[in-house]
Design a protein around this motif. Sequence first.
Motif, PDB file in Angstrom:
ATOM      1  N   ALA A  54      -1.190   3.714  -8.465  1.00 50.70           N
ATOM      2  CA  ALA A  54      -2.381   3.926  -7.637  1.00 50.70           C
ATOM      3  C   ALA A  54      -2.861   2.599  -7.049  1.00 50.70           C
ATOM      4  O   ALA A  54      -3.280   2.537  -5.888  1.00 50.70           O
ATOM      5  CB  ALA A  54      -3.487   4.585  -8.445  1.00 50.70           C
ATOM      6  N   GLY A  55      -2.804   1.540  -7.831  1.00 53.45           N
ATOM      7  CA  GLY A  55      -3.200   0.221  -7.336  1.00 53.45           C
ATOM      8  C   GLY A  55      -2.311  -0.249  -6.198  1.00 53.45           C
ATOM      9  O   GLY A  55      -2.794  -0.783  -5.194  1.00 53.45           O
TER      10      GLY A  55
ATOM     11  N   TYR B 112      -3.143   1.843  -3.126  1.00 53.14           N
ATOM     12  CA  TYR B 112      -4.400   1.378  -2.543  1.00 53.14           C
ATOM     13  C   TYR B 112      -4.187   0.105  -1.730  1.00 53.14           C
ATOM     14  O   TYR B 112      -4.700  -0.025  -0.620  1.00 53.14           O
ATOM     15  CB  TYR B 112      -5.429   1.149  -3.654  1.00 53.14           C
ATOM     16  N   SER B 113      -3.394  -0.812  -2.261  1.00 50.45           N
ATOM     17  CA  SER B 113      -3.115  -2.061  -1.540  1.00 50.45           C
ATOM     18  C   SER B 113      -2.418  -1.786  -0.216  1.00 50.45           C
ATOM     19  O   SER B 113      -2.733  -2.407   0.797  1.00 50.45           O
ATOM     20  CB  SER B 113      -2.236  -2.978  -2.386  1.00 50.45           C
TER      21      SER B 113
ATOM     22  N   LYS C 122      -4.944  -0.439   2.254  1.00 49.92           N
ATOM     23  CA  LYS C 122      -5.834  -1.502   2.733  1.00 49.92           C
ATOM     24  C   LYS C 122      -5.163  -2.380   3.780  1.00 49.92           C
ATOM     25  O   LYS C 122      -5.824  -2.899   4.675  1.00 49.92           O
ATOM     26  CB  LYS C 122      -6.266  -2.385   1.555  1.00 49.92           C
TER      27      LYS C 122
END
Length: 63
Positions: A32-33, A36-37, A40
């Motif tokens: 998930a991280g 998300y990156s 972004k």
Amino acid sequence: MKRGEVFQKLDRIRDMSDEEITLNADWIRQVAGHAYSLLKQQPRMVQEQARKMTNSRNRHLTK
């Protein structure tokens, strides 16, 4: 992590059972991280286009 890898891992998560999700919570947080990156990093215009496509799909599903 490359974009294609993130998509493959997200697909794996989607296919997991509730028990597998519980057992792999830390790994899922890492994926998930990375996802998300990647989101972004996308230019604003691409995000808006994706949002429009999602909204049109959602409208189609609610009809």
